[in-house]
Design a protein around this motif. Structure first.
Motif, PDB file in Angstrom:
ATOM      1  N   TYR A 228       0.827  -1.219   0.000  1.00 34.17           N
ATOM      2  CA  TYR A 228       0.000   0.000   0.000  1.00 34.17           C
ATOM      3  C   TYR A 228       0.861   1.268   0.000  1.00 34.17           C
ATOM      4  CZ  TYR A 228      -3.901  -3.092   1.074  1.00 34.17           C
ATOM      5  OH  TYR A 228      -4.856  -4.090   1.021  1.00 34.17           O
ATOM      6  N   ILE A 229       2.163   1.095  -0.275  1.00 33.78           N
ATOM      7  CA  ILE A 229       3.060   2.258  -0.285  1.00 33.78           C
ATOM      8  C   ILE A 229       2.784   3.136  -1.501  1.00 33.78           C
ATOM      9  CG2 ILE A 229       5.480   2.950  -0.659  1.00 33.78           C
ATOM     10  CD1 ILE A 229       6.316   0.643   1.161  1.00 33.78           C
ATOM     11  N   SER A 230       2.696   4.434  -1.268  1.00 28.92           N
ATOM     12  CA  SER A 230       2.576   5.417  -2.346  1.00 28.92           C
ATOM     13  C   SER A 230       3.870   6.232  -2.359  1.00 28.92           C
ATOM     14  CB  SER A 230       1.374   6.332  -2.113  1.00 28.92           C
ATOM     15  OG  SER A 230       1.410   7.418  -3.005  1.00 28.92           O
ATOM     16  N   PRO A 231       4.728   6.036  -3.377  1.00 24.85           N
ATOM     17  CA  PRO A 231       6.020   6.754  -3.396  1.00 24.85           C
ATOM     18  C   PRO A 231       5.867   8.267  -3.278  1.00 24.85           C
ATOM     19  CG  PRO A 231       5.990   5.032  -5.072  1.00 24.85           C
ATOM     20  CD  PRO A 231       4.596   5.100  -4.507  1.00 24.85           C
ATOM     21  N   ALA A 232       4.717   8.810  -3.649  1.00 24.12           N
ATOM     22  CA  ALA A 232       4.495  10.261  -3.542  1.00 24.12           C
ATOM     23  C   ALA A 232       4.616  10.739  -2.091  1.00 24.12           C
ATOM     24  CB  ALA A 232       3.114  10.618  -4.092  1.00 24.12           C
ATOM     25  N   ASN A 233       4.307   9.850  -1.145  1.00 21.89           N
ATOM     26  CA  ASN A 233       4.395  10.237   0.271  1.00 21.89           C
ATOM     27  C   ASN A 233       5.841  10.467   0.730  1.00 21.89           C
ATOM     28  OD1 ASN A 233       1.635  10.170   0.756  1.00 21.89           O
ATOM     29  ND2 ASN A 233       1.647   7.978   1.232  1.00 21.89           N
ATOM     30  N   TRP A 234       6.809   9.971  -0.069  1.00 22.30           N
ATOM     31  CA  TRP A 234       8.220  10.155   0.296  1.00 22.30           C
ATOM     32  C   TRP A 234       8.799  11.447  -0.289  1.00 22.30           C
ATOM     33  CZ3 TRP A 234       9.410   4.417  -1.226  1.00 22.30           C
ATOM     34  CH2 TRP A 234       9.088   3.573  -0.146  1.00 22.30           C
ATOM     35  N   HIS A 235       7.977  12.223  -0.996  1.00 21.34           N
ATOM     36  CA  HIS A 235       8.465  13.454  -1.648  1.00 21.34           C
ATOM     37  C   HIS A 235       7.780  14.680  -1.042  1.00 21.34           C
ATOM     38  CE1 HIS A 235      10.641  11.162  -4.671  1.00 21.34           C
ATOM     39  NE2 HIS A 235       9.566  10.410  -4.845  1.00 21.34           N
ATOM     40  N   PRO A 236       8.483  15.796  -0.799  1.00 21.59           N
ATOM     41  CA  PRO A 236       9.955  15.877  -0.857  1.00 21.59           C
ATOM     42  C   PRO A 236      10.573  15.091   0.300  1.00 21.59           C
ATOM     43  CG  PRO A 236       9.050  17.876   0.083  1.00 21.59           C
ATOM     44  CD  PRO A 236       7.880  17.046  -0.332  1.00 21.59           C
ATOM     45  N   PHE A 237      11.676  14.415   0.009  1.00 25.27           N
ATOM     46  CA  PHE A 237      12.277  13.566   1.032  1.00 25.27           C
ATOM     47  C   PHE A 237      12.749  14.400   2.224  1.00 25.27           C
ATOM     48  CE2 PHE A 237      15.843  10.979   2.760  1.00 25.27           C
ATOM     49  CZ  PHE A 237      15.098   9.876   3.133  1.00 25.27           C
ATOM     50  N   ILE A 238      13.360  15.571   1.919  1.00 24.80           N
ATOM     51  CA  ILE A 238      13.734  16.509   2.995  1.00 24.80           C
ATOM     52  C   ILE A 238      12.891  17.771   2.808  1.00 24.80           C
ATOM     53  CG2 ILE A 238      15.601  17.820   4.083  1.00 24.80           C
ATOM     54  CD1 ILE A 238      17.597  15.843   2.909  1.00 24.80           C
ATOM     55  N   PRO A 239      11.785  17.922   3.551  1.00 19.34           N
ATOM     56  CA  PRO A 239      10.930  19.111   3.392  1.00 19.34           C
ATOM     57  C   PRO A 239      11.723  20.388   3.686  1.00 19.34           C
ATOM     58  CG  PRO A 239       9.842  17.437   4.739  1.00 19.34           C
ATOM     59  CD  PRO A 239      11.269  17.003   4.575  1.00 19.34           C
ATOM     60  N   PRO A 240      11.410  21.502   2.979  1.00 20.24           N
ATOM     61  CA  PRO A 240      12.150  22.758   3.192  1.00 20.24           C
ATOM     62  C   PRO A 240      12.071  23.241   4.640  1.00 20.24           C
ATOM     63  CG  PRO A 240      10.209  23.102   1.806  1.00 20.24           C
ATOM     64  CD  PRO A 240      10.367  21.635   1.959  1.00 20.24           C
ATOM     65  N   SER A 241      13.173  23.811   5.112  1.00 16.30           N
ATOM     66  CA  SER A 241      13.255  24.248   6.508  1.00 16.30           C
ATOM     67  C   SER A 241      12.259  25.359   6.824  1.00 16.30           C
ATOM     68  CB  SER A 241      14.671  24.745   6.806  1.00 16.30           C
ATOM     69  OG  SER A 241      14.737  25.296   8.106  1.00 16.30           O
ATOM     70  N   GLN A 242      11.648  25.280   8.019  1.00 18.73           N
ATOM     71  CA  GLN A 242      10.725  26.316   8.499  1.00 18.73           C
ATOM     72  C   GLN A 242      11.293  27.016   9.736  1.00 18.73           C
ATOM     73  OE1 GLN A 242       6.894  24.450   9.135  1.00 18.73           O
ATOM     74  NE2 GLN A 242       6.805  23.642   7.046  1.00 18.73           N
ATOM     75  N   GLY A 243      12.581  26.798  10.025  1.00 14.83           N
ATOM     76  CA  GLY A 243      13.211  27.421  11.191  1.00 14.83           C
ATOM     77  C   GLY A 243      12.962  26.633  12.470  1.00 14.83           C
ATOM     78  N   ASN A 244      13.755  26.918  13.519  1.00 17.38           N
ATOM     79  CA  ASN A 244      13.596  26.255  14.823  1.00 17.38           C
ATOM     80  C   ASN A 244      13.620  24.731  14.737  1.00 17.38           C
ATOM     81  OD1 ASN A 244      13.533  28.543  16.358  1.00 17.38           O
ATOM     82  ND2 ASN A 244      11.307  28.752  16.286  1.00 17.38           N
ATOM     83  N   PHE A 245      14.506  24.196  13.905  1.00 17.40           N
ATOM     84  CA  PHE A 245      14.669  22.742  13.748  1.00 17.40           C
ATOM     85  C   PHE A 245      13.454  22.062  13.105  1.00 17.40           C
ATOM     86  CE2 PHE A 245      17.662  23.668  17.241  1.00 17.40           C
ATOM     87  CZ  PHE A 245      18.814  23.111  16.708  1.00 17.40           C
ATOM     88  N   HIS A 246      12.520  22.808  12.547  1.00 21.84           N
ATOM     89  CA  HIS A 246      11.395  22.190  11.850  1.00 21.84           C
ATOM     90  C   HIS A 246      11.778  21.981  10.386  1.00 21.84           C
ATOM     91  CE1 HIS A 246       8.603  22.291  15.161  1.00 21.84           C
ATOM     92  NE2 HIS A 246       8.941  23.542  15.406  1.00 21.84           N
ATOM     93  N   PHE A 247      12.072  20.723  10.034  1.00 20.39           N
ATOM     94  CA  PHE A 247      12.416  20.292   8.683  1.00 20.39           C
ATOM     95  C   PHE A 247      13.780  20.814   8.231  1.00 20.39           C
ATOM     96  CE2 PHE A 247       7.729  20.529   9.062  1.00 20.39           C
ATOM     97  CZ  PHE A 247       7.511  19.172   9.162  1.00 20.39           C
ATOM     98  N   GLY A 248      14.139  20.502   7.002  1.00 19.34           N
ATOM     99  CA  GLY A 248      15.481  20.810   6.526  1.00 19.34           C
ATOM    100  C   GLY A 248      16.519  19.924   7.205  1.00 19.34           C
ATOM    101  N   ILE A 249      17.806  20.238   6.964  1.00 19.40           N
ATOM    102  CA  ILE A 249      18.901  19.445   7.536  1.00 19.40           C
ATOM    103  C   ILE A 249      18.874  19.508   9.069  1.00 19.40           C
ATOM    104  CG2 ILE A 249      21.410  19.164   7.667  1.00 19.40           C
ATOM    105  CD1 ILE A 249      20.223  18.435   4.944  1.00 19.40           C
ATOM    106  N   ALA A 250      18.605  20.718   9.617  1.00 18.67           N
ATOM    107  CA  ALA A 250      18.557  20.867  11.079  1.00 18.67           C
ATOM    108  C   ALA A 250      17.471  19.967  11.673  1.00 18.67           C
ATOM    109  CB  ALA A 250      18.288  22.324  11.451  1.00 18.67           C
TER     110      ALA A 250
END
Length: 523
Positions: A228-250
């Motif tokens: 039941y895996i939908s590959p679309a759920n894995w994109h974007p693999f690293i969501p863009p950063s929103q600051g304060n350690f929310h998403f991105g590399i941090a």
């Protein structure tokens, strides 16, 4: 060379004249005096580590870490946390094979840093195990309540919710009082206390059964969910950063610092060294093997979960239930709920076992009252310590919203891991010719004749990487007005300082005048 190492170490310079360190001979003699029964083999130790580590991490933390911080890249967070743990686990393996005693990082710190630092690490670990056990007992209560509702058994709020509760949407961490008590959390801790008192063989049998059940349930979730895996759920693999350690590399590193704590179950194996039949061989197998198995389970389950369900839907206490709803298999949801309830039960066994053995080791050294190291004549277990700790953790689970303490509690574990890595470096320089049945890999560099192992250095580096986001988050939370975690920690630290100054220092077995000194008192 030993003198060079002492003087070139910051800690050595600070503690050299004041620290009461145990020698290798004293540590090994302690291992022969404990009176615990040696009955655990490599497989049982491995399953003890797996049983303690696979719990809240896979059933709860995966969803929060993905939804809040990392998105699908939480898979990288799992691997970073596993790498950090692996270097620490290899160091644990070397020390456990060289010094087969209970007490884990506490006993190792006694060797490298001396009594005061050993007390600090032991006191921090008691907090970690105690609050982790309390939090898992609360999680167990929630899953059990949910499981019973599937059979139309509805437990009233008065016996399933805590006495003190966080005020919704409050940033100050204030609590409100209610006439409730989380009864399942209290009862499960007392029940586990009774199991642990009966002896380590009974614990191992319970644990083996529960670990097999929960891994089978997770394997079933993966086997069905993969279709039941939908590959679309894995994109974007690293969501863009929103600051304060929310998403991105941090965000990846912030999620890793949360997940890091979930892997800590492997450390339970090192507290069982005094009850292993062949500790020098079996304990390293148990520590490293359980970490490898847990990493494979965590990453596999997380990959399927994030493939089935969009990550932003997973910020809830039962993320796997979201996935089972999306694939429309209510019977699987029921099975996973049962697996989680059983899984958390086995985690509680491991945590209460570990804290009781830690307290036994500290008490055996005279730093805590002797009552905690009294061994049951028939079952060969520290029965009074087990009952008292089970009761304390049960009462905390019944009354307090443990989530409040958050990141503060991960810091002690991280510091303990760093201490274990440092102890390997210290001991290699202090006693380079000691027999080490298991040695850390990757070799070493030498600076002015000082042995600096690559593995322990990497372990310390990764622990620092885990500490930075935790520390920043605590500072931000405190500045926002949530003072309760910091106040709790200050009170707990003050209690630890007073206990050592007014009791432990005078009653230590390292103190020649102590009534518990080996020459004056036979354990």
């Amino acid at each position: 060379m030993k003198e060079i190492f002492r003087y070139h170490t910051v800690f050595g310079a600070l503690w050299m004249n004041k620290a009461r360190r145990k020698t290798l001979a004293q540590i090994q003699a302690t291992g022969k005096q404990h009176n615990l029964k040696r009955s655990l083999g490599a497989t049982q130790l491995l399953l003890l580590g797996v049983g303690t580590a696979i719990g809240a991490g896979v059933y709860v933390i995966t969803g929060t870490a993905a939804a809040e911080y990392a998105g699908p890249s939480v898979l990288l967070s799992f691997l970073i946390a596993a790498a950090a743990c692996l270097f620490a686990a290899l160091c644990y393996g070397e020390l456990a094979s060289t010094f087969p005693v209970s007490g884990s990082a506490y006993s190792y710190a006694y060797l490298s840093m001396g009594e005061r630092m050993a007390w600090v690490i032991g006191w921090l670990l008691l907090l970690e195990y105690g609050v982790a056990g309390t939090a898992v007992a609360a999680g167990f209560s929630g899953y059990l309540t949910s499981l019973l509702e599937n059979f139309n058994i509805h437990l009233p709020a008065i016996i399933t919710q805590t006495t003190f509760q966080s005020i919704p949407h409050s940033t100050s961490g204030l609590l409100s009082f209610h006439h409730n008590i989380n009864l399942p959390g209290l009862l499960v801790m007392l029940f586990i206390s009774l199991i642990l008192i009966r002896g380590i063989e009974a614990v191992a049998r319970f644990n083996t059964t529960f670990v097999c059940i929960k891994i089978a349930v997770l394997a079933l979730f993966v086997a069905i969910g993969v279709f039941y895996i939908s590959p679309a759920n894995w994109h974007p693999f690293i969501p863009p950063s929103q600051g304060n350690f929310h998403f991105g590399i941090a965000g990846i590193f912030r999620a890793a610092s949360i997940i890091f704590f979930a892997y800590g179950g492997f450390e339970t194996v090192s507290t069982a060294a005094a009850e292993a039949r062949n500790p020098t061989r079996d304990v390293p197998i148990g520590i490293i093997g359980s970490l490898v198995i847990c990493t494979i389970v965590y990453v596999t389950v997380a990959a399927v979960l994030l493939g089935v369900a969009p990550y932003h839907l997973l910020d809830r206490a039962d993320p796997l239930a979201v996935a089972t709803m999306l694939i429309h298999k209510p019977w699987l949801a029921l099975l996973i709920n049962a697996g989680a309830t059983i899984g958390l039960f086995s985690v509680l066994i491991g945590l209460l076992y570990a804290i009781s053995r830690m307290v036994h080791a500290i008490s055996h050294d005279g730093l805590l009252p002797r009552v905690f190291s009294i061994i049951h004549p028939q079952f060969k277990t520290p029965w009074l310590a087990t009952i008292l700790l089970g009761l304390l953790m049960g009462v905390m689970s019944a009354t307090m919203p443990i989530a409040l303490l958050g990141d503060l509690l991960c810091i002690g574990t991280t510091l303990a891991f760093a201490m274990v890595c440092f102890t390997v470096i210290w001991q290699r320089n202090q006693d380079p010719k000691a027999h080490r049945p298991f040695q850390v890999p990757l070799g070493a560099i030498y600076i002015r004749g000082i042995w600096l192992g690559i593995t322990p250095l990497l372990g310390i580096f990764f622990c620092l990487c885990m500490l930075i986001p935790l520390g920043l988050n605590i500072i931000r939370s405190t500045l926002n007005g949530n003072l309760i975690p910091l106040l709790f920690f200050i009170i707990y630290a003050a209690l630890g300082v007073c206990t050592y100054l007014f009791y432990g220092r005078h009653n230590s077995t390292m103190n020649q005048k102590s009534p518990h000194h080996p020459h004056n008192h036979h354990s």
